[in-house]
Design a protein around this motif. Structure first.
Motif, PDB file in Angstrom:
ATOM      1  N   LEU A 271       0.819  -1.216   0.000  1.00 61.69           N
ATOM      2  CA  LEU A 271       0.000   0.000   0.000  1.00 61.69           C
ATOM      3  C   LEU A 271       0.852   1.264   0.000  1.00 61.69           C
ATOM      4  O   LEU A 271       0.326   2.354  -0.254  1.00 61.69           O
ATOM      5  CB  LEU A 271      -0.914   0.018   1.226  1.00 61.69           C
ATOM      6  CG  LEU A 271      -1.903  -1.137   1.387  1.00 61.69           C
ATOM      7  CD1 LEU A 271      -2.703  -0.956   2.673  1.00 61.69           C
ATOM      8  CD2 LEU A 271      -2.837  -1.212   0.191  1.00 61.69           C
ATOM      9  N   LYS A 272       2.148   1.121   0.314  1.00 55.62           N
ATOM     10  CA  LYS A 272       3.046   2.270   0.499  1.00 55.62           C
ATOM     11  C   LYS A 272       2.514   3.207   1.583  1.00 55.62           C
ATOM     12  O   LYS A 272       2.749   4.420   1.563  1.00 55.62           O
ATOM     13  CB  LYS A 272       3.223   3.028  -0.830  1.00 55.62           C
ATOM     14  CG  LYS A 272       3.832   2.213  -1.944  1.00 55.62           C
ATOM     15  CD  LYS A 272       5.253   1.800  -1.594  1.00 55.62           C
ATOM     16  CE  LYS A 272       5.946   1.134  -2.768  1.00 55.62           C
ATOM     17  NZ  LYS A 272       5.362  -0.171  -3.097  1.00 55.62           N
ATOM     18  N   ALA A 273       1.789   2.649   2.512  1.00 53.17           N
ATOM     19  CA  ALA A 273       1.217   3.403   3.630  1.00 53.17           C
ATOM     20  C   ALA A 273       0.632   2.394   4.602  1.00 53.17           C
ATOM     21  O   ALA A 273       0.593   1.185   4.327  1.00 53.17           O
ATOM     22  CB  ALA A 273       0.151   4.376   3.154  1.00 53.17           C
ATOM     23  N   SER A 274       0.186   2.851   5.739  1.00 54.00           N
ATOM     24  CA  SER A 274      -0.518   1.991   6.671  1.00 54.00           C
ATOM     25  C   SER A 274      -2.018   2.120   6.429  1.00 54.00           C
ATOM     26  O   SER A 274      -2.485   3.152   5.923  1.00 54.00           O
ATOM     27  CB  SER A 274      -0.199   2.386   8.116  1.00 54.00           C
ATOM     28  OG  SER A 274      -0.777   3.653   8.430  1.00 54.00           O
ATOM     29  N   PRO A 275      -2.813   1.094   6.760  1.00 58.24           N
ATOM     30  CA  PRO A 275      -4.268   1.233   6.624  1.00 58.24           C
ATOM     31  C   PRO A 275      -4.816   2.432   7.395  1.00 58.24           C
ATOM     32  O   PRO A 275      -5.757   3.094   6.940  1.00 58.24           O
ATOM     33  CB  PRO A 275      -4.795  -0.089   7.193  1.00 58.24           C
ATOM     34  CG  PRO A 275      -3.700  -1.068   6.937  1.00 58.24           C
ATOM     35  CD  PRO A 275      -2.441  -0.287   7.139  1.00 58.24           C
ATOM     36  N   ARG A 276      -4.228   2.735   8.547  1.00 60.05           N
ATOM     37  CA  ARG A 276      -4.696   3.874   9.337  1.00 60.05           C
ATOM     38  C   ARG A 276      -4.492   5.187   8.590  1.00 60.05           C
ATOM     39  O   ARG A 276      -5.333   6.108   8.658  1.00 60.05           O
ATOM     40  CB  ARG A 276      -3.967   3.898  10.675  1.00 60.05           C
ATOM     41  CG  ARG A 276      -4.376   5.016  11.609  1.00 60.05           C
ATOM     42  CD  ARG A 276      -5.779   4.842  12.116  1.00 60.05           C
ATOM     43  NE  ARG A 276      -5.927   3.689  12.995  1.00 60.05           N
ATOM     44  CZ  ARG A 276      -7.086   3.332  13.544  1.00 60.05           C
ATOM     45  NH1 ARG A 276      -8.186   4.019  13.286  1.00 60.05           N
ATOM     46  NH2 ARG A 276      -7.165   2.271  14.326  1.00 60.05           N
ATOM     47  N   GLU A 277      -3.383   5.308   7.863  1.00 60.25           N
ATOM     48  CA  GLU A 277      -3.124   6.532   7.089  1.00 60.25           C
ATOM     49  C   GLU A 277      -4.105   6.659   5.923  1.00 60.25           C
ATOM     50  O   GLU A 277      -4.608   7.745   5.629  1.00 60.25           O
ATOM     51  CB  GLU A 277      -1.687   6.530   6.588  1.00 60.25           C
ATOM     52  CG  GLU A 277      -0.665   6.742   7.703  1.00 60.25           C
ATOM     53  CD  GLU A 277       0.749   6.447   7.261  1.00 60.25           C
ATOM     54  OE1 GLU A 277       1.683   6.989   7.876  1.00 60.25           O
ATOM     55  OE2 GLU A 277       0.938   5.669   6.300  1.00 60.25           O
ATOM     56  N   LEU A 278      -4.389   5.536   5.244  1.00 59.40           N
ATOM     57  CA  LEU A 278      -5.365   5.576   4.163  1.00 59.40           C
ATOM     58  C   LEU A 278      -6.776   5.813   4.704  1.00 59.40           C
ATOM     59  O   LEU A 278      -7.634   6.372   4.012  1.00 59.40           O
ATOM     60  CB  LEU A 278      -5.322   4.275   3.367  1.00 59.40           C
ATOM     61  CG  LEU A 278      -4.021   3.997   2.595  1.00 59.40           C
ATOM     62  CD1 LEU A 278      -4.118   2.667   1.868  1.00 59.40           C
ATOM     63  CD2 LEU A 278      -3.735   5.110   1.602  1.00 59.40           C
ATOM     64  N   PHE A 279      -6.999   5.394   5.948  1.00 62.30           N
ATOM     65  CA  PHE A 279      -8.310   5.592   6.561  1.00 62.30           C
ATOM     66  C   PHE A 279      -8.610   7.075   6.755  1.00 62.30           C
ATOM     67  O   PHE A 279      -9.782   7.488   6.774  1.00 62.30           O
ATOM     68  CB  PHE A 279      -8.369   4.862   7.902  1.00 62.30           C
ATOM     69  CG  PHE A 279      -9.705   4.936   8.584  1.00 62.30           C
ATOM     70  CD1 PHE A 279     -10.806   4.293   8.042  1.00 62.30           C
ATOM     71  CD2 PHE A 279      -9.870   5.650   9.763  1.00 62.30           C
ATOM     72  CE1 PHE A 279     -12.046   4.353   8.663  1.00 62.30           C
ATOM     73  CE2 PHE A 279     -11.095   5.716  10.387  1.00 62.30           C
ATOM     74  CZ  PHE A 279     -12.190   5.068   9.836  1.00 62.30           C
ATOM     75  N   VAL A 280      -7.565   7.889   6.877  1.00 59.03           N
ATOM     76  CA  VAL A 280      -7.767   9.337   6.979  1.00 59.03           C
ATOM     77  C   VAL A 280      -8.481   9.862   5.732  1.00 59.03           C
ATOM     78  O   VAL A 280      -9.329  10.751   5.808  1.00 59.03           O
ATOM     79  CB  VAL A 280      -6.404  10.049   7.165  1.00 59.03           C
ATOM     80  CG1 VAL A 280      -6.567  11.559   7.112  1.00 59.03           C
ATOM     81  CG2 VAL A 280      -5.761   9.623   8.479  1.00 59.03           C
ATOM     82  N   VAL A 281      -8.152   9.271   4.585  1.00 59.62           N
ATOM     83  CA  VAL A 281      -8.815   9.655   3.333  1.00 59.62           C
ATOM     84  C   VAL A 281     -10.219   9.069   3.259  1.00 59.62           C
ATOM     85  O   VAL A 281     -11.164   9.712   2.801  1.00 59.62           O
ATOM     86  CB  VAL A 281      -7.975   9.192   2.119  1.00 59.62           C
ATOM     87  CG1 VAL A 281      -8.673   9.540   0.811  1.00 59.62           C
ATOM     88  CG2 VAL A 281      -6.598   9.822   2.171  1.00 59.62           C
ATOM     89  N   GLU A 282     -10.384   7.827   3.729  1.00 57.30           N
ATOM     90  CA  GLU A 282     -11.668   7.134   3.583  1.00 57.30           C
ATOM     91  C   GLU A 282     -12.706   7.571   4.605  1.00 57.30           C
ATOM     92  O   GLU A 282     -13.907   7.550   4.319  1.00 57.30           O
ATOM     93  CB  GLU A 282     -11.449   5.617   3.685  1.00 57.30           C
ATOM     94  CG  GLU A 282     -12.699   4.807   3.388  1.00 57.30           C
ATOM     95  CD  GLU A 282     -12.406   3.364   3.084  1.00 57.30           C
ATOM     96  OE1 GLU A 282     -13.159   2.748   2.319  1.00 57.30           O
ATOM     97  OE2 GLU A 282     -11.401   2.834   3.615  1.00 57.30           O
ATOM     98  N   ARG A 283     -12.267   7.981   5.784  1.00 60.85           N
ATOM     99  CA  ARG A 283     -13.203   8.283   6.867  1.00 60.85           C
ATOM    100  C   ARG A 283     -14.306   9.266   6.472  1.00 60.85           C
ATOM    101  O   ARG A 283     -15.491   9.025   6.766  1.00 60.85           O
ATOM    102  CB  ARG A 283     -12.419   8.812   8.085  1.00 60.85           C
ATOM    103  CG  ARG A 283     -13.283   9.322   9.230  1.00 60.85           C
ATOM    104  CD  ARG A 283     -14.052   8.190   9.870  1.00 60.85           C
ATOM    105  NE  ARG A 283     -14.966   8.658  10.884  1.00 60.85           N
ATOM    106  CZ  ARG A 283     -16.209   9.061  10.647  1.00 60.85           C
ATOM    107  NH1 ARG A 283     -16.700   9.055   9.416  1.00 60.85           N
ATOM    108  NH2 ARG A 283     -16.982   9.467  11.622  1.00 60.85           N
TER     109      ARG A 283
END
Length: 351
Positions: A271-283
């Motif tokens: 992902l080149k990121a953590s799920p938590r970091e991508l969750f910032v976009v998805e939230r």
């Protein structure tokens, strides 16, 4: 090369007004990589074409492959003897891509999801050491399609009531549902039909409507469609459950929640990121949780055996019989709210 979800996250963060430096820091990529994505203005991953060293030797490889009866070790030895300078691994990779000695595999498909588009739910049987005994457990898991945020819990059984308890806990953990919840064709949710023609049971349809999402089943035999959640079960089995023991069900599910926090914060190379970091976009794209939702409960109706009456006759009188006149068939009050130990959304048992 950044994958599609990372590129989509970079574009979304830029739309929200974040600087190139802050995006690069959040996604753990170089500023040059961020500029390249912004310059392309698309989340589609560009095709990378590289020349392969074995390409000029293709005709010779075909001839040697037939003469050496498919032994690529001998083919490579003959090629090196004739002056070729590339590794055995480069030869085998070239043969796979060219279909030399390999039946081309049918692609199973690749799925990309927008933030808030889809979450995937499924269950899988495992064995866990609970209370000093190795017990069969049902592992229920929910994964967000875009950010890969994971939440799972353990249950002794998994019926409709358990499903609602789990989904309530999961949606509270994830702070809201996606538009669609992909499931397999399980009888826990499905009333009739399969795939896109699936009709959920009214009880589960009402539950989904209360939280603002809808259930969708994948086609029979298309298990790869739910690969996001299927992949999590192997990770749970080979990582979380290895060497762990639990005092009781509540301890098992508390440790599972803490492990989810740890895994969701861990950087992932794919992902080149953590799920938590991508969750910032998805939230911001998740459906908001309802202001109030009724507690998950299961009604139990007691049946009593009266003297002179047939067994399993329901009580019609508002006053229960005395112990000398009747005995309880199931040992519970007439109506009871059932709870599952270790799940926050389930109420206490009421007498």
């Amino acid at each position: 090369m950044l994958d599609q979800s990372t590129r989509a996250a970079i574009l979304k963060l830029r739309e929200q007004g974040h600087s190139i430096r802050s995006i690069a820091r959040a996604m753990k990529v170089s500023r040059g990589a961020v500029r390249d994505v912004l310059r392309s203005a698309t989340e589609i991953v560009p095709t990378l074409v590289r020349p392969e060293k074995p390409t000029p030797y293709r005709d010779q490889i075909l001839e040697l492959y037939a003469r050496c009866k498919g032994n690529l070790v001998r083919v490579h030895e003959e090629l090196v003897a004739s002056g070729a300078q590339f590794s055995y691994q480069a030869l085998t990779a070239f043969c796979r891509r060219q279909g030399i000695g390999h039946e081309p595999k049918e692609p199973v498909g690749e799925y990309h999801f927008q933030p808030g588009q889809e979450m995937q739910h499924d269950t899988s049987p495992h064995r866990a050491e609970i209370g000093g005994q190795l017990r069969p457990v049902q592992t229920a898991s929910l994964v967000l399609g875009f950010s890969r945020m994971l939440f799972f819990q353990f249950f002794p059984t998994f019926r409709r009531f358990d499903c609602k308890v789990f989904l309530t806990d999961a949606l509270q953990y994830l702070q809201g549902p996606c538009e669609t919840c992909l499931i397999d064709n399980t009888h826990v949710v499905v009333l009739k039909g399969t795939g896109r023609d699936m009709v959920p049971v009214p009880e589960m349809a009402a539950f989904a409507e209360r939280y603002g999402f809808r259930f969708q089943a994948h086609a029979i035999g298309d298990a790869n469609r739910s690969a996001r959640v299927e992949r999590s079960f192997r990770y749970i089995e080979t990582n979380f459950l290895v060497g762990r023991s639990f005092r009781d069900w509540a301890d098992a599910n508390q440790q599972a929640r803490e492990w989810c926090d740890k895994v969701n914060a861990k950087f992932r190379d794919d992902l080149k990121a953590s799920p938590r970091e991508l969750f910032v976009v998805e939230r911001p794209h998740l459906k908001p949780l309802p202001v109030w939702a009724p507690p998950v409960y299961l009604l139990h109706h007691a049946w009593w055996i009266w003297k002179g009456m047939s067994p399993l006759t329901p009580i019609a009188s508002p006053s229960p019989p005395t112990s000398s006149d009747a005995t309880s068939k199931c040992g519970r009050p007439r109506t009871q709210l059932k709870s599952i130990e270790g799940h926050a959304s389930s109420p206490r048992t009421r007498a």
